[in-house]
Design a protein around this motif. Structure first.
Motif, short mmCIF file in Angstrom:
data_model
loop_
_atom_site.label_atom_id
_atom_site.label_comp_id
_atom_site.label_asym_id
_atom_site.label_seq_id
_atom_site.Cartn_x
_atom_site.Cartn_y
_atom_site.Cartn_z
N SER A 514 -58.50 14.72 -17.48
CA SER A 514 -57.85 15.19 -18.65
C SER A 514 -56.57 16.20 -18.53
CB SER A 514 -58.77 15.92 -19.79
OG SER A 514 -59.40 17.09 -19.42
N ARG A 527 -54.84 15.37 -22.12
CA ARG A 527 -55.31 14.22 -23.00
C ARG A 527 -56.01 13.46 -21.92
NH1 ARG A 527 -52.06 9.76 -21.91
NH2 ARG A 527 -50.23 10.06 -20.64
N SER A 529 -56.20 9.56 -20.44
CA SER A 529 -55.11 8.43 -20.59
C SER A 529 -56.17 7.23 -21.07
CB SER A 529 -54.62 8.13 -19.22
OG SER A 529 -54.37 6.73 -19.15
N MET A 530 -55.64 6.39 -22.03
CA MET A 530 -56.34 5.01 -22.49
C MET A 530 -56.41 4.20 -21.06
SD MET A 530 -57.90 5.19 -25.17
CE MET A 530 -57.56 5.90 -27.05
N ASP A 531 -55.34 4.29 -20.29
CA ASP A 531 -55.43 3.23 -19.04
C ASP A 531 -56.77 3.66 -18.19
OD1 ASP A 531 -53.37 2.13 -19.81
OD2 ASP A 531 -51.95 3.06 -18.86
N VAL A 533 -59.30 5.19 -19.25
CA VAL A 533 -60.49 4.71 -20.13
C VAL A 533 -61.12 3.23 -19.89
CG1 VAL A 533 -61.53 4.30 -22.26
CG2 VAL A 533 -60.40 6.52 -21.78
N ALA A 534 -59.84 2.49 -19.98
CA ALA A 534 -60.08 0.97 -19.75
C ALA A 534 -60.78 0.67 -18.33
CB ALA A 534 -58.74 0.48 -20.13
N ASP A 577 -55.50 14.30 -28.78
CA ASP A 577 -55.77 12.69 -29.07
C ASP A 577 -57.11 12.57 -28.47
OD1 ASP A 577 -55.83 10.07 -29.47
OD2 ASP A 577 -54.22 9.47 -28.36
N PHE A 580 -60.03 8.19 -27.71
CA PHE A 580 -60.52 7.60 -26.71
C PHE A 580 -62.24 7.55 -26.71
CE2 PHE A 580 -60.49 11.96 -25.11
CZ PHE A 580 -61.87 12.00 -24.38
N HIS A 583 -63.55 4.47 -28.34
CA HIS A 583 -63.73 3.40 -27.39
C HIS A 583 -65.06 3.78 -26.38
CE1 HIS A 583 -59.97 1.41 -27.97
NE2 HIS A 583 -59.41 2.69 -28.30
#
Length: 693
Positions: A514, A527, A529-531, A533-534, A577, A580, A583
């Motif tokens: 993070s 934060r 990253s959504m990338d 997480v995916a 944010d 995540f 998700h």
């Protein structure tokens, strides 16, 4: 001749092994007139040297002859294949689960015979230097995947001396690396494919790399940075030379290799061009100057008393390691664990150069293992959710590594069972991480996304794509890599999310950084990253599917996914944010462990997030007094997870003063008048509703 014939008769009859004592009894009974105990042992040793049998001492102390070399080769090949395909991209086998790697081997031997063969194989692999023990795992140096070293590592290929040789290249290289590591003379090690680096705190980096030529010969190059003490460089040269000669390496010769083009400089050119006392010369291949190591390798012999002593110590240490690993195999036996799975959750160590790792460990040991009802004599996993050091201190990172290493050893853990993520204090402030521009057009050409710009008057600071990730380089080099034997990913934001599967317990950890965008100008830019997480979810799904297909995991078996990051997901200092988390919940994550807790209230330490995930926050484990708000204790958590993954108990522990006693943090269920130092989470099946108590 009679003893030899008896051994061969048993081997032809399909016997896998025979103990030396049993063989002696048979020889005495059938050939009493010629019985000689010393002769039986001598024949066993001779046949072992000839490669007809394996003569070994088991962990039980019994001397045994393994008669079936086919089974030895089959089991060894299976273990090597398992190490090569380790999903963590480190060619290693965890010693505490070594037997699990044999579950799918075809036509397994009966349990008693398999145990003998497995102990023999482990002994062969360790004693011949094919692998070495490191932080609870067996590491195979010659099996590291071919991945490019980070850019800052490529600059260290200043090869000063090279050994050309012929022989079994993989085995020669592996045994040399194993001996260097086992000797303990050269500092902390970090491995890559065909490369090993050593470093002692306060000194430079040095080591060796292998360059195979594909034609049955190769050369090993030694390199030394300027900060390395000359006496240590000399010892490395003497050790490598003596080791190679001791192991019968043919066509051994020392050459000078150019540190620029890496090509060997012929000896006849050196004799002509190298003037007495010269420290460098012009390379005939690339016309650039290269340094010279003044060493007459021909003068190094196996009679070097200091090196001979170290080599003897290596052999003894390898035997001790074999006994240790095999004793563990024999002690575990076939029974399954029934106690709860235990996860030690620490955070915010904030170690500095003056922190004493052994002292911090002792107080933790006292809390976990002493008292009327010890919490844990043995652990299954260690989670450290960031801030290993204070303000990016390299010495603090090294002390944190020593602390984790001691934890691994004391609680029977391994490097593979350590889930380690960086915190904002592990990020170093690097001025060179930014490029300075004086006009917007130039800045835009370097970084089109203006949200990453930092404007100070007429100056525009833009993150340098190559140097910005180096803020976590010391976290990787001083802490993460020496423990796990792989570098922390520095240049791929997507790889800031990693999956760690443990099929034997049904637990998967998803670890996230993070702190990727935190620097000296942006302290509050935490934060996930959504990338990332995916990427972690894809990896977790793939590894789970592979385990089911390979029979290491039963389809439909319970699965518990636990996410780990440093920053909080609620409260005043939460990440801005936290979408995540939703998700993660959708993809089966039921627990999220984090650190950076500065508000010591139960709703910040253990609660159910509105996104449907149970959150377990950890306070600071070892922050100095000035680093904590007034009257805030140091905290850590011990999680107990049911073997069927149906519930979790979280023990919260506190320390009210620096180096004071740890005890329970009795803040749970106070409204009912039954304050407890723990709380429980009931985990429902998939798509069910969990409960919190």
């Amino acid at each position: 001749h009679r003893i030899h014939g008896e051994i061969r008769r048993r081997a032809r009859g399909g016997e896998v092994s025979v103990t030396l004592s049993e063989l002696e009894r048979h020889v005495r009974a059938t050939h009493g007139d010629a019985y000689d105990a010393a002769a039986v042992e001598q024949v066993a040793e001779d046949l072992d040297r000839m490669g007809e049998i394996v003569y070994t001492r088991l962990a039980s102390g019994e001397q045994t002859l393994v008669l079936s070399l086919e089974e030895v080769e089959r089991y060894a090949g299976w273990l090597l294949s398992a190490a090569r395909s380790n999903p963590r991209r480190v060619p290693a086998l965890e010693e505490r689960t070594l037997e699990l790697f044999l579950l799918n081997i075809p036509e397994r031997l009966p349990q008693a015979q398999e145990l003998v063969v497995l102990e023999a194989v482990v002994g062969l692999l360790i004693l011949h230097g094919i692998c070495f023990r490191h932080e609870g795992v067996l590491i195979f140096p010659s099996l590291f995947p071919q991945v490019e070293a980070p850019p800052d590592q490529r600059t260290r290929d200043d090869v000063s001396l090279s050994y050309a040789y012929q022989g079994a290249d993989d085995n020669i290289y592996a045994s040399l690396v194993a001996s260097l590591v086992i000797s303990g003379q050269f500092g902390q090690h970090r491995l890559w494919a065909n490369r090993v680096e050593f470093k002692i705190p306060g000194e430079g980096v040095y080591g060796l790399r292998r360059v195979p030529d594909g034609a049955g010969s190769a050369h090993i190059g030694l390199f030394f940075s300027d900060q390395v003490d000359p006496s240590r460089s000399e010892l490395l040269i003497r050790f490598v030379t003596a080791h190679l000669r001791t192991h019968g390496v043919g066509a051994l010769r020392a050459e000078l290799a150019c540190e620029n083009c890496q090509r060997l400089i012929p000896r006849e050119i050196l004799n002509v061009k190298l003037t007495p006392g010269a420290t460098d010369l012009v390379c005939p291949w690339c016309d650039l100057r290269t340094r010279v190591v003044h060493n007459d390798v021909g003068a190094v012999t196996t009679e070097d008393s200091e090196v001979r002593r170290i080599l003897d110590d290596v052999v003894k240490a390898a035997r001790d390691t074999t006994l240790h690993v095999n004793s563990g195999i024999r002690a575990r036996g076939p029974g399954a664990e029934t106690r709860p799975i235990r996860i030690l959750h620490l955070s915010d160590l904030h170690f500095t150069a003056s922190t004493a790792p052994g002292t911090k460990l002792q107080w933790l040991l006292d809390d976990l293992t002493k008292g009327r009802q010890p919490l844990a004599e043995r652990l299954d996993y260690l989670v450290v959710s960031g801030d290993m050091t204070d303000r990016g201190s390299t010495a603090g990172l090294e002390n944190a590594r020593a602390f984790v290493s001691q934890l691994i050893d004391r609680f029977g853990l391994s490097a593979e069972r350590c889930i380690l993520v960086p915190g904002n204090h592990d990020v170093q402030d690097l001025l060179e991480a930014y490029d300075v521009f004086y006009d917007a057009d130039s800045a835009r050409a370097a970084e089109p996304d203006q949200s990453n710009w930092l404007c100070e008057g007429r100056l525009i600071l833009v993150p340098n794509a190559a140097r910005y990730p180096q803020r976590l380089r010391q976290f990787s080099e001083a802490f993460f890599h020496p423990l796990l034997q792989k570098p922390y990913p520095l240049d791929q934001e997507v790889e800031q999310g990693m999956a760690y599967p443990f099929h034997e317990t049904g637990i998967q950890f998803l670890a996230f950084n993070s702190c990727w965008w935190i620097d000296q100008f942006h302290r509050d830019r935490a934060r996930v990253s959504m990338d990332a997480v995916a990427h972690a979810v894809r990896e977790a799904d793939r590894l789970h599917s592979d385990a089911v297909q390979q029979g290491r995991l039963t389809a439909g078996a319970p699965l518990l996914r636990i996410a780990v990051c440093h920053h909080a997901v609620s409260g005043r200092e939460m990440m801005k944010d936290v979408a995540f988390v939703e998700h993660l919940q959708r993809n089966g994550v039921k627990l999220l462990l984090h650190g950076d807790v500065h508000e010591m209230r139960t709703e910040k330490v253990g609660y159910r997030h509105d996104k449907g995930v149970h959150v377990v926050g950890a306070g600071s484990f070892a922050s100095p007094t000035e680093g904590l708000p007034a009257a805030t204790p140091r905290l850590y958590n011990l999680l107990e997870v049911a073997r069927d993954l149906s519930w979790v108990r979280v023990h919260t522990r506190r320390q009210t003063s620096v180096d004071g006693l740890w005890d329970g943090w009795y803040e749970w269920d106070r409204e009912n008048g039954t304050a407890r130092p723990y709380y429980d989470i009931a985990l429902a099946p998939e798509n069910g509703a969990d409960t919190f108590a």
